[in-house]
Design a protein around this motif. Structure first.
Motif, short mmCIF file in Angstrom:
data_model
loop_
_atom_site.label_atom_id
_atom_site.label_comp_id
_atom_site.label_asym_id
_atom_site.label_seq_id
_atom_site.Cartn_x
_atom_site.Cartn_y
_atom_site.Cartn_z
N ASN A 118 0.61 -1.23 0.07
CA ASN A 118 0.17 -0.09 -0.04
C ASN A 118 0.84 1.19 -0.11
OD1 ASN A 118 -2.36 -1.51 0.19
ND2 ASN A 118 -2.29 -1.51 2.47
N GLY A 119 2.02 1.29 -0.20
CA GLY A 119 3.01 2.22 -0.05
C GLY A 119 3.39 2.80 0.81
N ILE A 120 3.44 1.74 2.31
CA ILE A 120 3.82 2.04 3.33
C ILE A 120 5.28 1.59 3.53
CG2 ILE A 120 3.51 1.87 5.92
CD1 ILE A 120 0.64 1.49 5.36
N MET A 121 6.10 2.52 3.81
CA MET A 121 7.84 2.50 3.68
C MET A 121 8.42 1.71 4.78
SD MET A 121 8.10 3.63 0.54
CE MET A 121 10.04 3.67 0.47
N PHE A 122 7.87 1.77 5.89
CA PHE A 122 8.68 1.35 7.11
C PHE A 122 7.44 0.39 7.99
CE2 PHE A 122 10.45 5.36 6.07
CZ PHE A 122 11.78 5.04 5.77
N PRO A 123 8.28 -0.61 8.68
CA PRO A 123 7.16 -1.42 9.56
C PRO A 123 6.79 -0.74 10.97
CG PRO A 123 9.23 -2.29 9.41
CD PRO A 123 9.26 -1.16 8.60
N LYS A 124 6.41 0.51 10.90
CA LYS A 124 6.19 1.02 12.17
C LYS A 124 4.64 1.09 12.47
CE LYS A 124 8.42 4.83 11.45
NZ LYS A 124 9.11 6.15 11.52
N MET A 125 4.16 -0.15 12.51
CA MET A 125 2.75 -0.21 12.78
C MET A 125 2.39 -1.36 13.74
SD MET A 125 2.13 -0.08 8.59
CE MET A 125 0.21 0.20 8.74
N MET A 126 1.13 -1.40 14.15
CA MET A 126 0.76 -2.71 15.07
C MET A 126 -0.72 -2.89 14.90
SD MET A 126 0.12 -1.37 18.91
CE MET A 126 1.76 -1.87 19.24
N THR A 127 -0.91 -4.15 15.23
CA THR A 127 -2.47 -4.59 15.36
C THR A 127 -2.87 -5.01 16.69
OG1 THR A 127 -2.38 -5.38 12.88
CG2 THR A 127 -4.20 -6.30 14.42
N ILE A 128 -3.79 -4.90 17.06
CA ILE A 128 -4.53 -5.14 18.42
C ILE A 128 -5.75 -5.92 18.22
CG2 ILE A 128 -5.40 -4.09 20.61
CD1 ILE A 128 -3.90 -1.63 19.66
N ASN A 129 -5.77 -7.09 18.76
CA ASN A 129 -6.96 -7.91 18.52
C ASN A 129 -7.65 -8.12 20.11
OD1 ASN A 129 -6.35 -8.35 15.96
ND2 ASN A 129 -5.93 -10.53 16.18
N ILE A 130 -8.82 -7.92 20.19
CA ILE A 130 -9.45 -7.83 21.28
C ILE A 130 -10.74 -9.12 21.01
CG2 ILE A 130 -11.08 -6.82 23.12
CD1 ILE A 130 -9.89 -4.26 22.37
N ALA A 131 -10.57 -10.24 22.07
CA ALA A 131 -11.47 -11.35 22.24
C ALA A 131 -12.74 -10.98 22.35
CB ALA A 131 -10.64 -12.33 22.93
N ILE A 132 -13.62 -11.02 21.62
CA ILE A 132 -15.23 -10.68 22.04
C ILE A 132 -15.65 -11.98 22.53
CG2 ILE A 132 -17.32 -10.06 20.93
CD1 ILE A 132 -15.11 -7.92 20.97
N ASP A 133 -15.15 -13.38 22.08
CA ASP A 133 -15.63 -14.55 22.50
C ASP A 133 -14.37 -15.03 23.12
OD1 ASP A 133 -18.28 -14.56 21.48
OD2 ASP A 133 -17.32 -15.03 19.61
N LYS A 134 -14.26 -16.45 23.88
CA LYS A 134 -13.42 -17.03 24.33
C LYS A 134 -12.59 -17.62 23.06
CE LYS A 134 -12.15 -20.93 27.27
NZ LYS A 134 -12.64 -21.81 28.28
N SER A 135 -11.58 -17.04 23.02
CA SER A 135 -10.42 -17.62 21.89
C SER A 135 -9.68 -18.69 22.06
CB SER A 135 -10.07 -16.23 21.15
OG SER A 135 -9.06 -16.40 20.15
N HIS A 136 -9.51 -19.80 21.84
CA HIS A 136 -8.72 -20.85 22.59
C HIS A 136 -8.37 -21.82 21.25
CE1 HIS A 136 -9.00 -20.65 27.10
NE2 HIS A 136 -9.13 -19.42 26.64
N LYS A 137 -7.58 -22.61 21.54
CA LYS A 137 -7.27 -23.36 20.39
C LYS A 137 -8.12 -24.16 19.80
CE LYS A 137 -3.32 -27.17 19.68
NZ LYS A 137 -2.38 -27.81 20.42
N ILE A 138 -9.28 -24.76 20.36
CA ILE A 138 -10.29 -25.36 20.07
C ILE A 138 -11.22 -24.86 19.11
CG2 ILE A 138 -11.87 -24.92 21.65
CD1 ILE A 138 -13.07 -27.51 21.87
N ASN A 139 -11.19 -23.51 19.07
CA ASN A 139 -11.89 -22.59 18.10
C ASN A 139 -11.02 -21.71 17.32
OD1 ASN A 139 -11.39 -20.73 20.12
ND2 ASN A 139 -13.71 -19.99 20.17
N GLY A 140 -9.86 -22.01 16.94
CA GLY A 140 -9.21 -21.61 16.00
C GLY A 140 -8.60 -19.90 16.41
N CYS A 141 -8.06 -20.22 17.66
CA CYS A 141 -7.22 -18.72 18.00
C CYS A 141 -6.06 -18.39 17.14
CB CYS A 141 -7.21 -19.02 19.49
SG CYS A 141 -5.39 -20.13 19.73
N LEU A 142 -5.55 -17.34 17.53
CA LEU A 142 -4.32 -16.76 16.84
C LEU A 142 -3.40 -17.61 17.18
CD1 LEU A 142 -3.58 -13.96 15.06
CD2 LEU A 142 -2.82 -13.03 17.16
N GLN A 143 -2.50 -17.88 16.36
CA GLN A 143 -1.30 -18.54 16.69
C GLN A 143 0.11 -17.47 16.14
OE1 GLN A 143 -1.01 -22.35 14.74
NE2 GLN A 143 -3.16 -22.42 14.85
N VAL A 144 1.16 -17.13 16.83
CA VAL A 144 2.39 -16.49 16.38
C VAL A 144 3.45 -17.40 16.57
CG1 VAL A 144 1.02 -14.40 17.28
CG2 VAL A 144 2.64 -15.49 18.94
#
Length: 287
Positions: free
Chosen positions: A130-156
């Motif tokens: 998108n024409g963004i030159m530097f990786p000076k960015m972030m994402t914040i995820n807030i769980a609305i439901d329980k987010s666990h391995k069983i229902n496909g939670c985020l892996q990093v």
């Protein structure tokens, strides 16, 4: 407590070190039960952001898909007040170390038994296009439901942001080039970022992350807010905004919200005009 998991909204030296070392931090209960109930009610209302939802196909599992709504301007509804609050924007600004602005937000919906996967990727792998030159960015995820391995939670992959941006290729969805991914998986610890409702994960835009399909009976909704830095203004026009001053609000504004469904000016993404590289969109939900 794990070195990436914290309570409280003040960014301590330990939190800053964990973010820089690991590429993410988890803050427990960033939405206490009363605020979570307000946010969930607004998100579930068909007159709110859900009315702009579209499908994102899994790519591997036939019949599996995620649903998503994306908007550019935070607005004055309850999701906008949350994104502009001290405990979200304030923490993001401290972690990034400079003035920030709202790049976009998303409601990501993995329904029970049908919610699709997301391939391993970096958010900056998309945003670089998108024409963004530097990786000076972030994402914040807030769980609305329980987010666990069983229902496909985020892996990093813990610490993988230190690799910098890596090549992405289109394979159903846009994801990290397979050989580089294999090497990264052999070097970095995979962490299942299991969150309870109201917990949040703040992560670097170069952190490798993914999520598995939701084959369980439990819904998994996540509210994601993405921020860019003022000095990192895009160098070309695209479907997300240039720098726009963020009108911050105190944390108390969330609970005091009088118009939680105010959709004025939120600038919802039209999947037909966005790029595949940024959103992996395949078709629009007909509502």
């Amino acid at each position: 407590m794990d070195d990436s998991v914290f309570n409280g909204y003040d960014v301590t030296e330990k939190m800053m070190k964990s973010y820089k070392d690991n590429g993410f931090i988890i803050i427990k209960n960033i939405l206490p039960p009363d605020e979570l109930a307000q946010v969930r009610e607004a998100l579930e209302n068909p007159k709110g952001v859900r009315q702009h939802a579209y499908d994102v196909e899994d790519g591997d599992n036939e019949g599996m898909f995620s649903r998503m709504t994306c908007w550019n301007s935070p607005g004055d509804d309850i999701t906008g007040l949350l994104a502009r609050s001290d405990k979200i924007a304030g923490i993001a600004e401290k972690l990034l170390g400079e003035d920030i602005y709202h790049y976009h937000s998303k409601l990501m919906m993995k329904e029970a038994r049908t919610g699709g996967r997301w391939q391993w990727h970096q958010d900056y792998g998309y945003w670089y296009q998108n024409g963004i030159m530097f990786p000076k960015m972030m994402t914040i995820n807030i769980a609305i439901d329980k987010s666990h391995k069983i229902n496909g939670c985020l892996q990093v992959l813990k610490g993988s942001h230190k690799m910098g941006r890596v090549d992405h290729v289109l394979d159903g969805q846009l994801g990290v080039e397979p050989e580089r991914l294999k090497l990264a998986q052999g070097k970095f610890e995979k962490v299942y970022a299991e969150l309870n409702p109201g917990d949040a994960i703040f992560f670097d835009c170069n952190l490798l992350h993914s999520s598995s399909p939701n084959t369980s009976e439990f819904r998994r909704w996540m509210l994601a807010m993405c921020f860019n830095t003022k000095s990192n203004n895009p160098v070309k026009a695209h479907h997300h905004p240039f720098y726009t001053p963020l009108q911050r609000v105190p944390n108390s504004a969330i609970k005091a919200c009088k118009d939680p469904l105010n959709m004025n000016g939120k600038d919802f993404l039209d999947p037909k005009s966005s790029t595949l590289a940024d959103q992996n969109i395949t078709k629009e939900i007909k509502t």
